[in-house]
Design a protein around this motif. Structure first.
Motif: not given
Length: 451
Positions: A198-199, A359-365
């Protein structure tokens, strides 16, 4: 027993616990992250750490409050929908939950106020101590909750009473049941991964719009470091936990891997379509011999299949099989993201790679998804027992009708869909706004205190 009431009661509890677990899995890791941020600020004096602390403190407060409210609901459900379970098992489970309140919740509640409102009113040392104690409190809470759930998975240290209930005969065996150590480590690491994702996602989102935002760049690198270290450790912890399941809950392991026959050199099914009626897999994408090696550490080891258990003693196979692969697949993706980020950090610019940021945004949840998938494996895989091998789920439900349960389920759905969805959306909006410049530093001691 009303089979529809049983089904609806299970659906209701599954819905409420799935919604609840996303908050503790986030706040456990976030509380530790806040302690690290404040400690780094005190040690270095870098205002970026203070900015990040004050920003994520607001998110923590909202998430903590929603976690408390959603958790209270489940305690009422135990009395309304699972009264037989409560009566029979309360002498064992009740003290564990009481210890969680006394040692963890009271600690968190006592010092949360100092964390939230004492920034300019108490000294730096006291404020940092309050942050540390809240972080410790969340870990103690996880200890007792996982202890209670692990005892339900692998009951030990108890005896049956003449009245048909259960009573503890060895509290150390109850608290530290056989599956407890591996499951506690697995859940704690999952909480840290959830927070790191999330961070990282929030920071990456900000950097996509402003690559020079110092606070978000620092938070992103901290998240990358956590992912690069914790994600591989989680793979090891999951392997240890899985090998324990082979001995403690062999039917669950057989469902996880879709093993029907008991034999050595079991294949590893990457994907399959289990057919419980035909007692076979309709189709398989498998690697020969790898299943025994993964589950037992030896390719020649004999692993029990589902046919060794009566049909009424088998868990729902397809749900467990696919939930496990969702969890593992996301875990491997986390390892990949952490390795990618670490490689970019060594080259000096994870915040400059837009592909990595997206990719990091997509992996957030994905941390939340994997936690829920893991709980599905643990809880559905335990069926048809609520206390494994001791009390069947069908025998633990309250003597209520399907109409009563359906009414309360619809009520829960309506309330959660409105009030709590608004809360989650507000948290997401707050995260999207990103950290802003920190306010004036707190005094070194409380106003009016003696030097």
């Amino acid at each position: 027993m009303d089979v529809y009431a049983l089904l609806l009661s299970r659906l209701q509890f599954a819905f409420t616990i799935a919604f609840h677990i996303i908050f503790p899995s986030f706040t456990i890791g976030l509380a530790s992250y806040l302690a690290v941020l404040e400690g780094l600020w005190l040690a270095s004096g870098n205002p970026v750490f203070k900015t990040l602390y004050l920003f994520w403190l607001k998110v923590f407060a909202l998430s903590f409050g929603m976690g408390v409210v959603t958790g209270v609901v489940m305690s009422y459900e135990l009395g309304s929908n699972w009264s037989v379970f409560s009566v029979q098992v309360s002498p064992v489970i009740g003290p564990l939950l009481a210890f969680e309140v006394l040692t963890a919740f009271f600690l968190e509640a006592s010092f949360l106020g100092i964390m939230l409102f004492g920034w300019r009113k108490v000294g730096r040392g006291l404020h940092f101590a309050a942050t540390l104690l809240v972080a410790i409190g969340t870990l103690i809470s996880a200890f007792w909750i996982i202890s209670a759930n692990s005892w339900m998975q692998s009951p030990a240290g108890f005896a049956h009473t003449p009245a048909g209930g259960l009573i503890a005969t060895d509290w150390m065996a109850v608290i530290f049941s056989p599956s407890f150590p591996a499951r506690l480590g697995h859940m704690t690491l999952a909480a840290y991964l959830t927070t790191a994702l999330v961070v990282g996602a929030a920071s990456a989102w900000r950097l996509l719009h402003d690559p020079d935002e110092a606070a978000s760049a620092t938070a992103l690198r901290m998240a990358i470091g956590m992912l690069a270290i914790v994600a591989p450790l989680q793979l090891i912890a999951g392997d240890v936990s899985g090998k324990a399941v082979r001995h403690l809950q062999p039917a669950k392991l057989a469902a996880i891997e879709a093993f029907w026959e008991t034999r050595a050199h079991q294949p590893f099914h990457i994907l399959a379509w289990p057919d419980p009626k035909a007692e076979t897999n309709r189709w398989e994408l498998s690697i020969p011999g790898l299943g025994s090696w993964i589950t037992a550490g030896d390719a020649g080891a004999e692993v029990t299949g589902l046919k060794a258990f009566a049909p009424e003693d088998r868990p729902p196979i397809a749900i467990v099989f696919y939930a496990f692969r969702v969890m593992v697949g996301l875990g491997l993706a986390m390892i990949g993201l952490g390795g990618w980020g670490a490689w970019l950090a060594l080259r000096g610019g994870p915040e400059r790679s837009r592909a990595f940021l997206w990719a990091t945004v997509a992996m957030g949840p994905t941390g939340f998804v994997s936690v829920i998938a893991g709980w599905i494996v643990a809880e559905v895989g335990r069926q048809p027992y609520v206390i494994y091998g001791v009390l069947r789920t069908a025998d633990a439900v309250s003597p209520v009708g399907a109409g009563q349960v359906s009414a309360s389920l619809i009520g829960f759905l309506a309330v959660y869909a409105t009030i709590f969805s608004v809360g989650v959306l507000y948290i997401l909006r707050l995260i999207a706004e990103g950290p802003t410049e920190a306010p004036e530093e707190p005094p070194t001691m409380a106003p009016g205190a003696r030097p």
